[in-house]
Design a protein around this motif. Structure first.
Motif, PDB file in Angstrom:
ATOM      1  N   ARG A  99       0.935  -1.213   0.041  1.00 18.20           N
ATOM      2  CA  ARG A  99      -0.085  -0.014   0.030  1.00 18.20           C
ATOM      3  C   ARG A  99       0.884   1.410  -0.156  1.00 18.20           C
ATOM      4  O   ARG A  99       1.840   1.240   0.820  1.00 18.20           O
ATOM      5  CB  ARG A  99      -0.732   0.013   1.428  1.00 18.20           C
ATOM      6  N   GLY A 100       0.549   2.309  -0.818  1.00 19.51           N
ATOM      7  CA  GLY A 100       1.103   3.470  -0.834  1.00 19.51           C
ATOM      8  C   GLY A 100       0.111   4.614  -1.057  1.00 19.51           C
ATOM      9  O   GLY A 100      -1.168   4.540  -1.148  1.00 19.51           O
ATOM     10  N   MET A 102      -2.386   7.522  -2.575  1.00 23.67           N
ATOM     11  CA  MET A 102      -2.900   7.394  -3.488  1.00 23.67           C
ATOM     12  C   MET A 102      -3.863   8.461  -4.017  1.00 23.67           C
ATOM     13  O   MET A 102      -3.591   9.137  -5.203  1.00 23.67           O
ATOM     14  CB  MET A 102      -4.171   6.088  -3.640  1.00 23.67           C
ATOM     15  N   CYS A 103      -4.509   9.076  -2.859  1.00 25.01           N
ATOM     16  CA  CYS A 103      -5.234  10.402  -3.357  1.00 25.01           C
ATOM     17  C   CYS A 103      -4.574  11.588  -2.805  1.00 25.01           C
ATOM     18  O   CYS A 103      -4.540  12.885  -3.477  1.00 25.01           O
ATOM     19  CB  CYS A 103      -6.344  10.140  -2.448  1.00 25.01           C
ATOM     20  N   ASN A 107      -7.994  10.867   1.789  1.00 26.48           N
ATOM     21  CA  ASN A 107      -9.473  10.448   1.708  1.00 26.48           C
ATOM     22  C   ASN A 107      -9.354   9.071   1.669  1.00 26.48           C
ATOM     23  O   ASN A 107     -10.411   7.959   1.626  1.00 26.48           O
ATOM     24  CB  ASN A 107      -9.951  10.734   0.282  1.00 26.48           C
ATOM     25  N   CYS A 108      -8.053   8.408   1.188  1.00 25.33           N
ATOM     26  CA  CYS A 108      -8.000   6.774   1.374  1.00 25.33           C
ATOM     27  C   CYS A 108      -7.103   6.493   2.528  1.00 25.33           C
ATOM     28  O   CYS A 108      -6.468   7.185   3.362  1.00 25.33           O
ATOM     29  CB  CYS A 108      -7.191   6.575   0.048  1.00 25.33           C
ATOM     30  N   GLU A 109      -6.808   5.103   2.412  1.00 28.16           N
ATOM     31  CA  GLU A 109      -6.141   4.419   3.390  1.00 28.16           C
ATOM     32  C   GLU A 109      -4.515   4.031   2.986  1.00 28.16           C
ATOM     33  O   GLU A 109      -3.927   3.725   3.786  1.00 28.16           O
ATOM     34  CB  GLU A 109      -6.572   3.307   3.802  1.00 28.16           C
ATOM     35  N   GLY A 110      -4.077   4.773   1.895  1.00 29.43           N
ATOM     36  CA  GLY A 110      -2.742   4.106   1.448  1.00 29.43           C
ATOM     37  C   GLY A 110      -1.611   4.612   1.952  1.00 29.43           C
ATOM     38  O   GLY A 110      -0.604   4.028   2.175  1.00 29.43           O
ATOM     39  N   LEU A 112      -1.279   5.119   5.462  1.00 31.44           N
ATOM     40  CA  LEU A 112      -1.252   5.020   7.102  1.00 31.44           C
ATOM     41  C   LEU A 112      -0.053   4.792   7.347  1.00 31.44           C
ATOM     42  O   LEU A 112       0.595   3.589   6.936  1.00 31.44           O
ATOM     43  CB  LEU A 112      -2.615   4.159   7.331  1.00 31.44           C
ATOM     44  N   ASN A 120      -1.654   4.746  12.631  1.00 35.02           N
ATOM     45  CA  ASN A 120      -2.693   4.995  11.444  1.00 35.02           C
ATOM     46  C   ASN A 120      -2.829   6.553  11.483  1.00 35.02           C
ATOM     47  O   ASN A 120      -3.691   7.029  11.452  1.00 35.02           O
ATOM     48  CB  ASN A 120      -4.135   4.490  12.020  1.00 35.02           C
ATOM     49  N   MET A 122      -2.129   9.544   8.700  1.00 34.88           N
ATOM     50  CA  MET A 122      -2.110   9.575   7.155  1.00 34.88           C
ATOM     51  C   MET A 122      -0.980  10.489   6.903  1.00 34.88           C
ATOM     52  O   MET A 122      -0.902  11.724   7.401  1.00 34.88           O
ATOM     53  CB  MET A 122      -3.605  10.347   6.525  1.00 34.88           C
ATOM     54  N   GLU A 234     -11.279  20.774   5.630  1.00 35.88           N
ATOM     55  CA  GLU A 234     -10.341  19.786   5.942  1.00 35.88           C
ATOM     56  C   GLU A 234      -8.779  19.580   5.474  1.00 35.88           C
ATOM     57  O   GLU A 234      -8.135  19.111   5.812  1.00 35.88           O
ATOM     58  CB  GLU A 234     -11.030  18.129   5.700  1.00 35.88           C
ATOM     59  N   GLY A 295      -6.454  19.336  14.084  1.00 39.21           N
ATOM     60  CA  GLY A 295      -5.138  18.403  14.628  1.00 39.21           C
ATOM     61  C   GLY A 295      -4.884  18.520  16.076  1.00 39.21           C
ATOM     62  O   GLY A 295      -4.694  17.772  16.747  1.00 39.21           O
TER      63      GLY A 295
END
Lengths: 491, 115
Positions: A99-100, A102-103, A107-110, A112, A120, A122, A234, A295
């Motif tokens: 995983r790396g 992506m967005c 928005n994605c989990e890539g 983490l 976890n 981002m 955000e 944050g």
């Protein structure tokens, strides 16, 4: 045939110290904005590189899995890592596929990772500063070489853990459950428990969620009418999708690049007295308040009117191996480039818009080789054992394979109807656009009297209609005045 | 290369699994979600909801009428912040997103005021 846009000698690529990869692996590099501006006083390249915020950025030292790397102070950690040729940051939950990022927009989990002590996190949201310690997650011994990848090969099509072992009786089921519980989950707990943080309460007339073009216009209109406006987004900067545009924009007759245009709008909002909170994600909304997290702490915003202008989500669509590191949304590629990082040495772009053209040109001036899809061609799949090494395209003349180390896939944009949905605005299927939208009436009105939706989150794209913002803000202003008269108090 | 198409990246749900669910008769989003676990991960459907809806349309000829129910939080949030909400309790009210099924978090005036 693949198109090669590379312009000889266009740019120096700055090498970074502390890189642990060999030159073969060094696919992503820093881009020297100043050199481009010096060489290209006009045109689209100048539009891409005109925003010089990173020119003055200081260098700092971060660590990734114990390795010392250089970064620029304030840039997203995901870009620091990409600039050092690192695009694989964790492994997926079940198959342990790499995983790396992506967005690159939270928005994605890539991306983490464990940052300092926080699991976890981002990496596209967390920012670089001296001494930051990043660790890959969910991988042994490392994100690049993870032994549990065999799961992926053992289950070549799918792995339905919900129904896998239930039919063999309770004993086997129990064994499988205890195994699954050990394996499941993302990251490991922080070493210290965090203290409960009470939210900061804010009262206002209008809460605007999302500061893309629609939210910016509406917040300004409401503030001009004398309303107390709280506006949150955000992202750390305003502008939404427009911020990553590579085209020129106009501000008071002058030509400006997109992020500069966005910053001018932000300055205007602040001058109008709008309370702007950036890096502030609205998480939940209720009749008597909206929960926004930043944050540092949570905000509890009570407003007479809520305006949801929170735009769209983006993904890359369905194709084989669409989850490999090195696959980005087209917008993410543009965003990285504008912040000084080229995502690959050979990049395939699958979009066909003006933005894609601008991105292809800009990338080619970083000595990257750019491949485009030809008319009628679609991306069938990506190739690669770890990160991307190629792509298979299908067209009228059959199949062809392109060798590349990054793919900028056409943005699949879909309205972010979720928050408006929580507020009671029914999400509806749009059969023509094949997505769900926040259902609205004329002028951004909804079935909820105090809830408005504007921009791409709603059924019709109102930013194309003339004076749409004045029409919507007139309804918002009328509602606020009416409510204020009823309660006899001003906020 | 295993050649999977990942419909839901967060929970590792493949296109194959979703097609299997549709073949078993799950032709609405909510049923496919419960059967495969898609959209239950980190992104809560931001990436995969539309991918699934379009696969359902491709397979059945009908675009699903409704998405999954949008529930808070839209973005992942630290437990400390959630715990902070519980410390400033006010009355419990019903929200719209769930048509009465889910209670709002207990949030009052903030800044440590408790009631």
């Amino acid at each position: 045939m693949p198109t090669d846009h590379s312009a000889p000698g266009a740019l120096r690529i700055a090498r970074t110290r502390g890189t642990m990869r060999t030159s073969d692996d060094m696919t992503a590099r820093r881009v020297d904005h100043r050199a481009v501006r010096a060489q290209h006083p006009e045109g689209v390249l100048r539009a891409v590189y005109d925003y010089a915020a990173l020119d003055s950025a200081q260098t700092c030292g971060i660590r990734y899995d114990g390795r010392a790397l250089d970064a620029r102070v304030g840039e997203p950690l995901a870009l620091s890592l990409l600039a050092n040729g690192i695009d694989t940051l964790s492994r997926s939950v079940k198959f342990h596929r790499p995983r790396g990022p992506m967005c690159l927009r939270g928005n994605c989990e890539g991306c983490l990772t464990r940052v300092d002590d926080d699991p976890n996190t981002m990496a596209c949201v967390a920012r670089a500063h001296d001494g930051r310690e990043i660790r890959s997650q969910n991988a042994f011994p490392s994100a690049e070489l993870d032994v549990l990848r065999i799961t992926d090969w053992f289950f070549p099509k799918s792995f339905d853990h919900h129904h896998l072992m239930v039919r063999y009786g309770p004993a086997i089921n129990q064994v499988m459950q205890s195994f699954a519980r050990k394996m499941a989950g993302l990251g490991t707990l922080p070493t210290r428990a965090s203290e409960p943080m009470a939210p900061l309460a804010m009262d206002c007339d209008v809460l605007v969620v999302g500061l893309g073009p629609a939210g910016l216009a509406l917040a300004a209109q409401c503030a001009q009418a004398g309303l107390k406006v709280v506006a949150v987004d955000e992202e750390p900067d305003v502008g939404g999708f427009l911020r990553d545009s590579l085209q020129w924009h106009t501000h008071e007759g002058a030509r400006v690049c997109a992020p500069a245009w966005c910053d001018l709008q932000l300055a205007k909002l602040r001058a109008l007295g709008v309370s702007v909170r950036l890096g502030a994600a609205a998480c939940a909304t209720f009749d008597d308040g909206t929960l926004v997290i930043t944050g540092e702490r949570a905000l509890w915003v009570r407003a007479r009117a809520r305006v949801f202008a929170n735009g769209s989500h983006e993904s890359v669509g369905n194709f084989e191996n669409n989850d490999l590191p090195g696959i980005y949304t087209e917008r993410a590629v543009a965003r990285a480039l504008r912040q000084g990082v080229r995502v690959g040495a050979t990049v395939l772009l699958t979009g066909g818009s003006d933005e894609t053209d601008a991105l292809a040109l800009a990338l080619s001036h970083t000595d990257a080789t750019v491949h485009r899809v030809q008319p009628g061609e679609t991306l069938r799949g990506a190739k690669g054992m770890g990160d991307v090494s190629g792509a298979v395209l299908v067209g009228p003349k059959g199949e062809r394979t392109v060798s590349c180390d990054a793919i900028g896939a056409e943005n699949v944009r879909t309205p972010a109807f979720e928050l408006a949905g929580q507020a009671g605005v029914e999400p509806r299927a749009s059969l023509t656009r094949r997505c769900f939208v926040a259902h609205s009436h004329e002028a951004g009105r909804t079935e909820r009297r105090d809830v408005f939706v504007v921009g791409s989150v709603r059924s019709e794209g109102d930013t194309r209609e003339p004076d749409w913002d004045a029409t919507v803000s007139a309804s918002v202003i009328a509602l606020c005045k009416e409510t204020a008269a009823q309660t006899g108090a001003s906020r | 290369m295993s050649g999977k198409t990942l419909l839901c990246r967060c929970e590792d749900v493949t296109l194959d699994e979703v097609e299997h669910a549709i073949a078993k008769g799950h032709t609405d989003i909510e049923s496919v979600k419960r059967f495969t676990g898609f959209a239950t991960g980190w992104c809560q459907g931001k990436q995969c909801l539309i991918a699934c809806a379009r696969v359902i349309e491709d397979k059945t000829g009908a675009f699903p009428l409704a998405p999954i129910t949008p529930r808070p939080p839209v973005h992942p949030m630290p437990l400390g912040m959630l715990a902070g909400l519980a410390n400033v309790v006010s009355t419990e009210r019903v929200t719209h997103h769930e048509r009465g099924a889910v209670r709002k978090p207990n949030v009052g005036n903030g800044e440590g005021e408790s009631q």
